[in-house]
Design a protein around this motif. Structure first.
Motif, mmCIF file in Angstrom:
data_model
loop_
_atom_site.group_PDB
_atom_site.id
_atom_site.type_symbol
_atom_site.label_atom_id
_atom_site.label_comp_id
_atom_site.label_asym_id
_atom_site.label_seq_id
_atom_site.Cartn_x
_atom_site.Cartn_y
_atom_site.Cartn_z
ATOM 1 N N MET A 506 9.508 17.853 -9.503
ATOM 2 C CA MET A 506 10.522 16.955 -8.909
ATOM 3 C C MET A 506 11.917 17.585 -9.039
ATOM 4 O O MET A 506 12.694 17.607 -8.071
ATOM 5 C CB MET A 506 10.473 15.599 -9.626
ATOM 6 N N MET A 507 12.198 18.131 -10.219
ATOM 7 C CA MET A 507 13.515 18.752 -10.416
ATOM 8 C C MET A 507 13.675 20.005 -9.554
ATOM 9 O O MET A 507 14.765 20.317 -9.096
ATOM 10 C CB MET A 507 13.746 19.067 -11.901
ATOM 11 N N SER A 508 12.569 20.697 -9.304
ATOM 12 C CA SER A 508 12.650 21.862 -8.407
ATOM 13 C C SER A 508 13.045 21.389 -7.006
ATOM 14 O O SER A 508 13.803 22.065 -6.312
ATOM 15 C CB SER A 508 11.313 22.613 -8.366
ATOM 16 N N GLY A 509 12.557 20.222 -6.619
ATOM 17 C CA GLY A 509 12.906 19.662 -5.300
ATOM 18 C C GLY A 509 14.392 19.356 -5.220
ATOM 19 O O GLY A 509 15.035 19.584 -4.190
ATOM 20 N N MET A 510 14.936 18.875 -6.333
ATOM 21 C CA MET A 510 16.373 18.590 -6.340
ATOM 22 C C MET A 510 17.174 19.897 -6.222
ATOM 23 O O MET A 510 18.135 19.986 -5.456
ATOM 24 C CB MET A 510 16.750 17.862 -7.622
ATOM 25 N N LEU A 511 16.732 20.912 -6.963
ATOM 26 C CA LEU A 511 17.462 22.198 -6.921
ATOM 27 C C LEU A 511 17.368 22.831 -5.530
ATOM 28 O O LEU A 511 18.331 23.423 -5.040
ATOM 29 C CB LEU A 511 16.898 23.152 -7.982
ATOM 30 N N THR A 512 16.193 22.709 -4.914
ATOM 31 C CA THR A 512 16.036 23.291 -3.571
ATOM 32 C C THR A 512 16.975 22.594 -2.581
ATOM 33 O O THR A 512 17.653 23.249 -1.778
ATOM 34 C CB THR A 512 14.565 23.189 -3.105
ATOM 35 N N THR A 513 17.027 21.272 -2.680
ATOM 36 C CA THR A 513 17.922 20.540 -1.777
ATOM 37 C C THR A 513 19.370 20.978 -1.995
ATOM 38 O O THR A 513 20.124 21.232 -1.043
ATOM 39 C CB THR A 513 17.803 19.016 -2.024
ATOM 40 N N MET A 514 19.721 21.101 -3.277
ATOM 41 C CA MET A 514 21.087 21.509 -3.626
ATOM 42 C C MET A 514 21.412 22.885 -3.036
ATOM 43 O O MET A 514 22.474 23.095 -2.454
ATOM 44 C CB MET A 514 21.162 21.582 -5.154
ATOM 45 N N ALA A 515 20.476 23.814 -3.178
ATOM 46 C CA ALA A 515 20.700 25.169 -2.650
ATOM 47 C C ALA A 515 20.812 25.135 -1.123
ATOM 48 O O ALA A 515 21.609 25.864 -0.527
ATOM 49 C CB ALA A 515 19.553 26.084 -3.082
ATOM 50 N N MET A 516 20.029 24.260 -0.489
ATOM 51 C CA MET A 516 20.019 24.228 0.981
ATOM 52 C C MET A 516 21.292 23.622 1.566
ATOM 53 O O MET A 516 21.825 24.126 2.555
ATOM 54 C CB MET A 516 18.809 23.413 1.483
ATOM 55 N N VAL A 517 21.753 22.528 0.962
ATOM 56 C CA VAL A 517 22.867 21.815 1.614
ATOM 57 C C VAL A 517 24.225 22.146 1.001
ATOM 58 O O VAL A 517 25.259 21.847 1.597
ATOM 59 C CB VAL A 517 22.658 20.277 1.607
ATOM 60 N N GLY A 518 24.220 22.718 -0.211
ATOM 61 C CA GLY A 518 25.478 23.057 -0.872
ATOM 62 C C GLY A 518 26.036 21.879 -1.653
ATOM 63 O O GLY A 518 25.674 20.724 -1.419
ATOM 64 N N MET A 519 26.935 22.183 -2.580
ATOM 65 C CA MET A 519 27.432 21.158 -3.507
ATOM 66 C C MET A 519 28.282 20.086 -2.816
ATOM 67 O O MET A 519 28.302 18.949 -3.243
ATOM 68 C CB MET A 519 28.270 21.817 -4.620
ATOM 69 N N ARG A 520 28.957 20.458 -1.724
ATOM 70 C CA ARG A 520 29.827 19.465 -1.063
ATOM 71 C C ARG A 520 29.010 18.261 -0.582
ATOM 72 O O ARG A 520 29.401 17.117 -0.756
ATOM 73 C CB ARG A 520 30.559 20.131 0.115
ATOM 74 N N LYS A 521 27.832 18.544 -0.031
ATOM 75 C CA LYS A 521 26.984 17.430 0.446
ATOM 76 C C LYS A 521 26.140 16.858 -0.691
ATOM 77 O O LYS A 521 25.741 15.701 -0.656
ATOM 78 C CB LYS A 521 26.070 17.930 1.554
ATOM 79 N N MET A 522 25.850 17.696 -1.673
ATOM 80 C CA MET A 522 24.948 17.242 -2.734
ATOM 81 C C MET A 522 25.656 16.316 -3.717
ATOM 82 O O MET A 522 25.038 15.393 -4.256
ATOM 83 C CB MET A 522 24.395 18.472 -3.468
ATOM 84 N N THR A 523 26.964 16.562 -3.945
ATOM 85 C CA THR A 523 27.649 15.787 -4.986
ATOM 86 C C THR A 523 27.597 14.272 -4.720
ATOM 87 O O THR A 523 27.216 13.509 -5.617
ATOM 88 C CB THR A 523 29.102 16.292 -5.159
ATOM 89 N N PRO A 524 27.918 13.797 -3.499
ATOM 90 C CA PRO A 524 27.816 12.342 -3.293
ATOM 91 C C PRO A 524 26.387 11.825 -3.484
ATOM 92 O O PRO A 524 26.182 10.725 -3.999
ATOM 93 C CB PRO A 524 28.254 12.146 -1.828
ATOM 94 N N LEU A 525 25.408 12.648 -3.118
ATOM 95 C CA LEU A 525 24.013 12.226 -3.294
ATOM 96 C C LEU A 525 23.670 12.117 -4.783
ATOM 97 O O LEU A 525 23.018 11.161 -5.220
ATOM 98 C CB LEU A 525 23.077 13.227 -2.586
ATOM 99 N N MET A 526 24.143 13.088 -5.551
ATOM 100 C CA MET A 526 23.892 13.052 -7.003
ATOM 101 C C MET A 526 24.543 11.810 -7.614
ATOM 102 O O MET A 526 23.978 11.183 -8.511
ATOM 103 C CB MET A 526 24.471 14.301 -7.674
ATOM 104 N N LYS A 527 25.731 11.472 -7.102
ATOM 105 C CA LYS A 527 26.426 10.273 -7.628
ATOM 106 C C LYS A 527 25.589 9.031 -7.335
ATOM 107 O O LYS A 527 25.466 8.133 -8.149
ATOM 108 C CB LYS A 527 27.802 10.130 -6.973
ATOM 109 N N LYS A 528 24.999 9.002 -6.125
ATOM 110 C CA LYS A 528 24.160 7.865 -5.741
ATOM 111 C C LYS A 528 22.945 7.762 -6.675
ATOM 112 O O LYS A 528 22.513 6.679 -7.046
ATOM 113 C CB LYS A 528 23.662 8.122 -4.307
ATOM 114 N N ILE A 529 22.379 8.926 -7.016
ATOM 115 C CA ILE A 529 21.165 8.923 -7.844
ATOM 116 C C ILE A 529 21.501 8.603 -9.297
ATOM 117 O O ILE A 529 20.862 7.770 -9.925
ATOM 118 C CB ILE A 529 20.448 10.303 -7.769
ATOM 119 N N TYR A 530 22.512 9.291 -9.802
ATOM 120 C CA TYR A 530 22.760 9.196 -11.244
ATOM 121 C C TYR A 530 23.914 8.263 -11.618
ATOM 122 O O TYR A 530 24.142 8.005 -12.789
ATOM 123 C CB TYR A 530 23.029 10.600 -11.815
ATOM 124 N N GLY A 531 24.614 7.769 -10.604
ATOM 125 C CA GLY A 531 25.673 6.787 -10.845
ATOM 126 C C GLY A 531 26.924 7.409 -11.461
ATOM 127 O O GLY A 531 27.003 8.590 -11.695
#
Ligand SMILES: Cc1cc2nc3c(=O)[nH]c(=O)nc-3n(C[C@H](O)[C@H](O)[C@H](O)COP(=O)(O)OP(=O)(O)OC[C@H]3O[C@@H](n4cnc5c(N)ncnc54)[C@H](O)[C@@H]3O)c2cc1C
Length: 531
Positions: A506-531
């Motif tokens: 599961m964590m590999s899936g998160m890292l892959t998504t992060m690598a694919m979309v970059g931190m600019r798009k990933m950061t709001p998603l991470m905030k949604k997941i982890y609050g």
């Protein structure tokens, strides 16, 4: 029980933003997170049901899991739990196992692991009163590994130049012993072999005994279960079942019976995939969650793999061990039969490495480890689905080579010799069950045995690998094992890109998504997941 949508070319959408090969936890996590970002994803799964090793199957009125017995770290709002909650929209529930979640039968002695950091430590001290100092030192090592695990995740996701720049930071976070062999680290703390064996009693969770395995993964698993084991309510198939709607909501789909034959490369970039039926799905973005060996030895052309250095890289890693499974059904409930919510690990002696070597040399030697799990006892919903019954699962190692002569034969039609070999192994494993729970003699209604060829047939691991790649010190230092591939448009995910385990994938899936979309798009998603 069967989840996912049966593949037919005419069921495909005209266009997808990405194709994901394989619907295991790595593939589904990547697909679900990208879907959350608005991507339309086509997940292609060769099996008749989705979920990879998290799938369950039913037969003769019973239901079994193939690759999930317990998950740790989900009893509180941890990062692991928050990610599961997010992916499943809170629909995946967890049932705790007994406080004594793992019991280790080592020769004629019995030890156990207890839920809770303090309880785990105090229980070890109670079992080994002369070893308090070594145990406390071990607990400190476990705590110290946290930073190294984050550094590993970071290492996997960074671009090469970023990796270069951040190397001193990661080195600072990663003490040298992290990449030593588990036994080497532990034998500096104590020479009590029973204590070392008890601490390594979960070695089957990564498929490599302590004199071969890397301490980092040992510690990661020990930390993972420190607060106890949990079971997905409704069975392990509920994991994929609760994640798929997120992919569908964004217009994507998870197709089953959808075997990818080749990843297509044109002008040195990915252009899509060719299916087993010859149909071509065009797409410039393909994520492979089918395992490193499958991806680079079989799905990518030999030329492409060689030109990008993968033929040499593959020589640095090796497949993990293969296994036998016994799937047992009983016509009484877990309560009536006195089945515990505790996993049993049965070892002939405290020298796990020697026992494994001996068994590989002589198949009549004692099984080096026999793992017994009681899924129906762990699942509070089981009796709603299968009233009046109970199930048990046994897992034990078995080299792929023992079965290689039947490679290429059809499941269920492998002939008498294969069946009788399987039956002999199954009977030996059943004797371990009766030895520990004699009340079950005469109560078993049904059982069947799987071999490494079953793993190959259903899960597409070509050497029947239990955990993808072996967790050796060398493997964990391969920086090419991450989300980024050398082939433009091809991304990687799943257990081989990080570590085994449902949470590892599961964590590999998160890292892959992060690598694919970059931190600019990933950061709001991470905030949604982890609050
Ligand atoms: C017996 C056993 C017990 C385990 N117990 C536990 C446990 O208790 N707790 C825990 O956390 N972990 C456990 N694990 C490990 C855990 O299940 C795995 O590490 C994890 O699920 C792997 O996820 P993945 O997505 O990387 O790979 P997988 O789940 O293997 O998914 C890969 C998928 O790719 C598909 N595929 C391959 N080739 C193709 C192709 N050409 N076309 C289309 N699809 C393809 C496969 O069919 C498969 O579904 C266990 C594993 C086993 C085998």
């Amino acid at each position: 029980m069967r989840i996912g949508y049966r593949y037919r070319p005419n069921r495909l959408a005209p266009e997808y933003d990405a194709i994901v090969i394989g619907s295991g936890m790595g593939g589904l996590t990547t697909a679900a997170l990208l879907s959350e970002l608005g991507w339309k994803i086509c997940v292609l799964e060769q099996h008749y049901t989705a979920g990879g090793y998290t799938h369950s199957y039913d037969r003769a009125g019973y239901e079994w899991d193939v690759g999930v017995h317990y998950i740790g770290d989900v009893g509180a709002k941890t990062r692991t739990r928050r990610m599961f909650d997010f992916l499943s929209d809170g629909k995946l529930e967890w049932a705790p196992m007994d406080d004594e979640y793992d019991r280790f039968y080592i020769g004629d002695k019995v030890f156990c692991a207890r839920a809770g950091k303090k309880e785990f430590r105090d229980n070890l001290v109670a079992q080994f009163p002369d070893e308090e100092q070594a145990i406390d030192r071990y607990m400190q090592l476990l705590t110290g590994v946290g930073g190294a695990l984050s550094a590993l995740g970071m290492d996997r996701v960074l671009k090469p130049w970023q990796r270069f720049v951040s190397a001193p930071y990661r080195k600072w976070k990663t003490p040298a012993h992290i990449y030593q062999k588990t036994w080497d680290v532990l034998s500096e703390l104590t020479d009590n072999q029973d204590l070392i064996a008890t601490i390594c009693g979960q070695w089957g969770d990564m498929g490599l005994p302590p004199k071969q395995s890397v301490f980092m993964v040992h510690a990661m698993i020990a930390r993972h279960y420190l607060y106890g084991g949990f079971y997905p309510v409704g069975g392990s198939w509920r994991i994929a079942d609760s994640i798929i709607p997120k992919i569908q909501k964004a217009g994507g789909e998870v197709f089953t019976y959808a075997r990818v034959k080749r990843i297509l490369v044109e002008d040195d970039a990915v252009s899509g995939v060719e299916m087993e039926d010859g149909h071509i799905i065009e797409c410039p973005c393909v994520v492979s969650s089918a395992g490193i060996d499958n991806t680079f030895s079989h799905l990518l052309s030999e030329d492409a793999a060689k030109n990008h250095g993968y033929t040499d890289s593959l020589a640095q890693v090796r497949p993990s061990m293969a296994h036998l499974g016994v799937y047992i059904g009983l016509k009484s409930t877990a309560k009536e039969l006195g089945l515990p919510r505790t996993n049993f690990w049965i070892y002939p002696s405290n020298d796990f490495d020697a026992a494994l070597q001996e068994f590989y040399k002589d198949r009549n030697a004692p099984f080096p480890v026999v793992y017994i799990s009681f899924p129906s006892a762990k699942d509070p919903d089981y009796l709603n689905r299968h009233p009046g019954t109970a199930t048990i699962e046994i897992v034990a190692p078995a080299p792929y080579e023992w079965f290689e002569q039947w490679k290429g034969t059809t499941w269920g039609k492998r002939g008498d010799e294969y069946e009788s070999f399987k039956a002999e192994l199954g009977e030996r494993l059943m004797r371990h069950l009766y030895d520990k729970l004699p009340q079950l003699e005469g109560k078993v209604d049904y059982y069947e045995v799987s071999t490494p060829l079953s793993t190959e047939w259903f899960s597409a691991y070509r050497r029947g690998e239990l955990y993808g790649l072996d967790h050796t010190p060398e493997r964990m230092q391969q920086t090419w094992l991450g989300p980024r591939s050398q082939v433009p448009g091809l991304w990687l995910t799943g257990q081989d890109t990080l570590t085994c385990g449902v949470t590892g994938a599961m964590m590999s899936g998160m890292l892959t998504t992060m690598a694919m979309v970059g931190m600019r798009k990933m950061t709001p998603l991470m905030k949604k997941i982890y609050g």
